[in-house]
Design a protein around this motif. Structure first.
Motif, PDB file in Angstrom:
ATOM      1  N   TYR A  54      -9.310  28.850  17.548  1.00 12.56           N
ATOM      2  CA  TYR A  54     -10.087  29.366  18.324  1.00 12.56           C
ATOM      3  C   TYR A  54      -9.915  29.297  19.709  1.00 12.56           C
ATOM      4  O   TYR A  54     -10.266  30.009  20.599  1.00 12.56           O
ATOM      5  CB  TYR A  54     -11.659  29.295  17.704  1.00 12.56           C
ATOM      6  N   VAL A  55      -9.455  27.949  20.102  1.00 13.07           N
ATOM      7  CA  VAL A  55      -9.203  27.740  21.386  1.00 13.07           C
ATOM      8  C   VAL A  55      -7.601  27.673  21.714  1.00 13.07           C
ATOM      9  O   VAL A  55      -7.158  27.871  22.607  1.00 13.07           O
ATOM     10  CB  VAL A  55      -9.454  26.136  21.672  1.00 13.07           C
ATOM     11  N   VAL A  56      -6.801  28.019  20.528  1.00 16.73           N
ATOM     12  CA  VAL A  56      -5.236  27.961  20.951  1.00 16.73           C
ATOM     13  C   VAL A  56      -4.742  29.583  21.104  1.00 16.73           C
ATOM     14  O   VAL A  56      -3.670  29.700  21.759  1.00 16.73           O
ATOM     15  CB  VAL A  56      -4.444  27.367  19.513  1.00 16.73           C
ATOM     16  N   LYS A  57      -5.693  30.561  20.406  1.00 10.76           N
ATOM     17  CA  LYS A  57      -5.031  31.950  20.371  1.00 10.76           C
ATOM     18  C   LYS A  57      -4.629  32.479  21.578  1.00 10.76           C
ATOM     19  O   LYS A  57      -4.119  33.418  21.600  1.00 10.76           O
ATOM     20  CB  LYS A  57      -5.992  32.576  19.239  1.00 10.76           C
ATOM     21  N   ASP A  58      -5.530  31.912  22.680  1.00  7.61           N
ATOM     22  CA  ASP A  58      -5.199  32.645  24.124  1.00  7.61           C
ATOM     23  C   ASP A  58      -4.003  32.545  24.506  1.00  7.61           C
ATOM     24  O   ASP A  58      -3.600  32.996  25.802  1.00  7.61           O
ATOM     25  CB  ASP A  58      -6.404  32.767  25.070  1.00  7.61           C
ATOM     26  N   ASP A  59      -3.146  31.550  23.977  1.00  8.86           N
ATOM     27  CA  ASP A  59      -1.808  31.241  24.581  1.00  8.86           C
ATOM     28  C   ASP A  59      -1.205  30.675  23.643  1.00  8.86           C
ATOM     29  O   ASP A  59      -0.714  29.040  23.704  1.00  8.86           O
ATOM     30  CB  ASP A  59      -2.253  30.302  26.031  1.00  8.86           C
ATOM     31  N   TYR A  60      -0.592  30.986  22.602  1.00  2.00           N
ATOM     32  CA  TYR A  60       0.363  30.597  21.370  1.00  2.00           C
ATOM     33  C   TYR A  60       1.565  29.933  22.030  1.00  2.00           C
ATOM     34  O   TYR A  60       2.133  29.097  21.718  1.00  2.00           O
ATOM     35  CB  TYR A  60       0.368  31.760  20.328  1.00  2.00           C
ATOM     36  N   ALA A  61       2.099  30.698  23.137  1.00  2.00           N
ATOM     37  CA  ALA A  61       3.178  30.332  23.713  1.00  2.00           C
ATOM     38  C   ALA A  61       3.318  28.943  24.312  1.00  2.00           C
ATOM     39  O   ALA A  61       4.355  28.244  24.150  1.00  2.00           O
ATOM     40  CB  ALA A  61       3.557  31.339  24.904  1.00  2.00           C
ATOM     41  N   TYR A  62       2.173  28.424  24.863  1.00  2.00           N
ATOM     42  CA  TYR A  62       1.932  27.095  25.299  1.00  2.00           C
ATOM     43  C   TYR A  62       2.442  26.216  24.245  1.00  2.00           C
ATOM     44  O   TYR A  62       3.198  25.075  24.432  1.00  2.00           O
ATOM     45  CB  TYR A  62       0.720  26.770  25.803  1.00  2.00           C
ATOM     46  N   PHE A  63       1.886  26.222  23.004  1.00  2.00           N
ATOM     47  CA  PHE A  63       2.074  25.321  21.978  1.00  2.00           C
ATOM     48  C   PHE A  63       3.574  25.510  21.156  1.00  2.00           C
ATOM     49  O   PHE A  63       4.016  24.705  20.623  1.00  2.00           O
ATOM     50  CB  PHE A  63       0.969  25.189  20.982  1.00  2.00           C
ATOM     51  N   ALA A  64       4.000  26.871  21.461  1.00  2.00           N
ATOM     52  CA  ALA A  64       5.496  27.003  21.120  1.00  2.00           C
ATOM     53  C   ALA A  64       6.437  26.170  21.713  1.00  2.00           C
ATOM     54  O   ALA A  64       7.202  25.664  21.350  1.00  2.00           O
ATOM     55  CB  ALA A  64       5.851  28.481  21.046  1.00  2.00           C
ATOM     56  N   ARG A  65       6.122  26.129  22.988  1.00  2.00           N
ATOM     57  CA  ARG A  65       6.802  25.331  23.908  1.00  2.00           C
ATOM     58  C   ARG A  65       6.665  23.754  23.440  1.00  2.00           C
ATOM     59  O   ARG A  65       7.805  22.996  23.626  1.00  2.00           O
ATOM     60  CB  ARG A  65       6.532  25.497  25.470  1.00  2.00           C
ATOM     61  N   MET A  66       5.743  23.550  23.122  1.00  2.00           N
ATOM     62  CA  MET A  66       5.338  22.114  22.935  1.00  2.00           C
ATOM     63  C   MET A  66       6.075  21.988  21.502  1.00  2.00           C
ATOM     64  O   MET A  66       6.690  20.811  21.318  1.00  2.00           O
ATOM     65  CB  MET A  66       3.779  22.039  22.570  1.00  2.00           C
ATOM     66  N   ARG A  67       6.016  22.756  20.453  1.00  2.00           N
ATOM     67  CA  ARG A  67       6.945  22.842  19.067  1.00  2.00           C
ATOM     68  C   ARG A  67       8.502  22.533  19.580  1.00  2.00           C
ATOM     69  O   ARG A  67       9.041  21.675  18.939  1.00  2.00           O
ATOM     70  CB  ARG A  67       6.457  23.752  18.422  1.00  2.00           C
ATOM     71  N   ASP A  68       8.799  23.382  20.507  1.00  2.00           N
ATOM     72  CA  ASP A  68      10.232  23.376  20.962  1.00  2.00           C
ATOM     73  C   ASP A  68      10.725  21.893  21.570  1.00  2.00           C
ATOM     74  O   ASP A  68      11.876  21.472  21.552  1.00  2.00           O
ATOM     75  CB  ASP A  68      10.624  24.552  21.931  1.00  2.00           C
ATOM     76  N   ARG A  69       9.754  21.055  21.957  1.00  2.00           N
ATOM     77  CA  ARG A  69      10.154  19.846  22.369  1.00  2.00           C
ATOM     78  C   ARG A  69       9.922  18.761  21.480  1.00  2.00           C
ATOM     79  O   ARG A  69       9.909  17.428  21.700  1.00  2.00           O
ATOM     80  CB  ARG A  69       9.013  19.660  23.754  1.00  2.00           C
ATOM     81  N   GLY A  70       9.537  19.083  20.347  1.00  2.00           N
ATOM     82  CA  GLY A  70       9.797  18.177  19.226  1.00  2.00           C
ATOM     83  C   GLY A  70       8.447  17.812  18.683  1.00  2.00           C
ATOM     84  O   GLY A  70       8.216  16.811  17.844  1.00  2.00           O
ATOM     85  N   VAL A  71       7.497  18.316  19.142  1.00  2.00           N
ATOM     86  CA  VAL A  71       5.907  17.863  18.819  1.00  2.00           C
ATOM     87  C   VAL A  71       5.568  18.603  17.507  1.00  2.00           C
ATOM     88  O   VAL A  71       5.650  19.899  17.347  1.00  2.00           O
ATOM     89  CB  VAL A  71       4.932  18.284  19.851  1.00  2.00           C
ATOM     90  N   ALA A  72       5.129  17.932  16.455  1.00  2.00           N
ATOM     91  CA  ALA A  72       4.517  18.725  15.349  1.00  2.00           C
ATOM     92  C   ALA A  72       3.193  19.076  15.528  1.00  2.00           C
ATOM     93  O   ALA A  72       2.487  18.438  16.056  1.00  2.00           O
ATOM     94  CB  ALA A  72       4.495  17.343  14.352  1.00  2.00           C
ATOM     95  N   LEU A  73       2.849  20.331  15.054  1.00  2.00           N
ATOM     96  CA  LEU A  73       1.689  20.796  15.142  1.00  2.00           C
ATOM     97  C   LEU A  73       0.924  20.913  13.894  1.00  2.00           C
ATOM     98  O   LEU A  73       1.547  21.167  12.678  1.00  2.00           O
ATOM     99  CB  LEU A  73       1.739  22.288  15.506  1.00  2.00           C
ATOM    100  N   HIS A  74      -0.330  20.261  13.855  1.00  2.00           N
ATOM    101  CA  HIS A  74      -1.062  20.269  12.506  1.00  2.00           C
ATOM    102  C   HIS A  74      -2.243  20.923  12.455  1.00  2.00           C
ATOM    103  O   HIS A  74      -2.679  21.663  13.711  1.00  2.00           O
ATOM    104  CB  HIS A  74      -1.037  18.499  12.098  1.00  2.00           C
ATOM    105  N   ASN A  75      -3.043  20.810  11.517  1.00  2.00           N
ATOM    106  CA  ASN A  75      -4.001  21.737  11.155  1.00  2.00           C
ATOM    107  C   ASN A  75      -5.433  21.156  11.535  1.00  2.00           C
ATOM    108  O   ASN A  75      -5.588  19.818  11.178  1.00  2.00           O
ATOM    109  CB  ASN A  75      -4.057  22.136   9.531  1.00  2.00           C
ATOM    110  N   HIS A  76      -6.120  21.649  12.199  1.00  2.00           N
ATOM    111  CA  HIS A  76      -7.752  21.282  12.737  1.00  2.00           C
ATOM    112  C   HIS A  76      -8.595  22.614  12.747  1.00  2.00           C
ATOM    113  O   HIS A  76      -9.439  22.438  13.337  1.00  2.00           O
ATOM    114  CB  HIS A  76      -7.442  20.770  14.199  1.00  2.00           C
ATOM    115  N   THR A  77      -8.538  23.234  11.681  1.00  2.00           N
ATOM    116  CA  THR A  77      -9.080  24.421  11.090  1.00  2.00           C
ATOM    117  C   THR A  77      -9.125  25.647  12.217  1.00  2.00           C
ATOM    118  O   THR A  77      -8.733  25.390  13.445  1.00  2.00           O
ATOM    119  CB  THR A  77     -10.593  24.110  10.989  1.00  2.00           C
ATOM    120  N   LEU A  78      -9.600  26.648  11.711  1.00  2.00           N
ATOM    121  CA  LEU A  78      -9.422  27.976  12.520  1.00  2.00           C
ATOM    122  C   LEU A  78     -10.679  27.915  13.544  1.00  2.00           C
ATOM    123  O   LEU A  78     -10.404  28.203  14.708  1.00  2.00           O
ATOM    124  CB  LEU A  78      -9.844  29.084  11.823  1.00  2.00           C
TER     125      LEU A  78
END
Ligand SMILES: [Zn+2]
Length: 317
Positions: free
Chosen positions: A169-193
């Motif tokens: 609910y707080v990520v969805k306005d900018d998925y691209a930011y976290f895609a960049r984070m993932r591309d830098r090797g950061v693992a993205l985990h589950n904290h619910t919808l």
């Protein structure tokens, strides 16, 4: 011996390790001063590779035949840590972050923390500390409201690993930011919808919150994590059953929380311990007294001053 284990050249050649150790002791002077450890994990400016293992290039074993290559290998370690020291000064850290040892060949067996069980030991374990004797801690950042580009640069330049637990609910306005984070090797985990209080929901509702976020993370970032953190750290047996049914293997909570201006401790001794998980949040000046960078400075100054290095959670869990 600590130094050798940290280097852990992929060749696994004992003779070579012995030579490397002698050479390193000669070059670096002290094997005890953690500040001067060879850079098993570097990540200074210009370093490549995934976050958390930005020293990967330097960690590769050199050709065993040429002593010149060996010296170059040592030199790469020295330069990587020197670059980290420069980055630490540039980002206003009081000291250069310590280097974690090489990841364990076999991950430790993790069980429920005492008092955190829900009656079925076969469920994904809930824990606040990873079993290890190394002086390492893990940095985790939750939710995802603040998308600060400075954080990405800072962590990459410092070579500090961290893990993100995202709520859609707080990520969805900018998925691209976290895609960049993932591309830098950061693992993205589950904290619910939607960051609901899990124990107030029935099993099916909890399952929708957790499995729904698994689906979203897979769709947006190509990953279906095995780690889940319930909002506020609150859960019941249904939470863990639901999480397991969504593919979750472990439920890391935290033993300390860091803010830009302070630490909050779970333990009575108000200290870090080997394997402790440290929590923070993606928040900005509107939410707390400082920026994400201020939070990292507070975290690293505390962690380094107490003699700990930050390791990559996914290497252990
Ligand atoms: Zn949260």
């Amino acid at each position: 011996m600590q130094l050798v284990r940290q280097m852990r050249p992929s060749s696994g050649n004992r003779v070579w390790r012995g030579i490397a150790t002698v050479l390193l002791l000669g070059v670096l002077g002290t094997a005890c001063g953690t500040e001067e450890r060879p850079a098993a994990q570097g990540g200074g400016p210009g370093a490549h590779g995934r976050q958390g293992e930005p020293g990967a290039e330097a960690r590769q074993a050199p050709p065993r035949t040429a002593s010149g290559a060996l010296a170059a290998y040592v030199e790469r370690f020295r330069r990587t840590q020197a670059a980290r020291a420069v980055a630490a000064r540039r980002w206003g850290l009081k000291r250069t972050p310590l280097l974690p040892p090489a990841p364990p060949a076999v991950k430790p067996k993790i069980t429920f923390r005492k008092g955190f069980e829900v009656g079925d030991p076969s469920l994904p374990p809930v824990f606040t500390t990873v079993p290890t004797r190394d002086r390492i801690v893990f940095l985790t950042i939750d939710d995802g409201a603040e998308k600060d580009p400075e954080l990405l640069r800072m962590m990459t330049e410092l070579g500090i690993p961290y893990s993100a637990f995202l709520s859609d609910y707080v990520v969805k306005d900018d998925y691209a930011y976290f895609a960049r984070m993932r591309d830098r090797g950061v693992a993205l985990h589950n904290h619910t919808l939607n960051h609901r209080y899990m124990p107030a929901l029935d099993y099916d509702e909890q399952r929708r919150e957790i499995c729904g976020q698994q689906d979203t993370l897979e769709k947006r970032f190509g990953t279906r994590p095995t780690l889940f953190r319930p909002p506020y750290g609150n859960y019941d047996a249904d939470t863990l059953r639901a999480a397991r049914s969504c593919g979750i293997k472990a439920v890391p909570l935290w033993s300390a929380e860091v803010f830009p201006d302070r630490m909050e401790w779970r333990e009575w001794d108000r200290d870090l311990h080997p394997g402790d998980i440290v929590l923070s949040h993606f928040r900005g000046r509107g939410d707390w007294k400082g920026s994400m960078a201020d939070m990292v400075r507070r975290a690293m100054d505390t962690i380094t001053a107490r003699g700990y290095a930050v390791a990559r959670l996914e290497d252990y869990v």
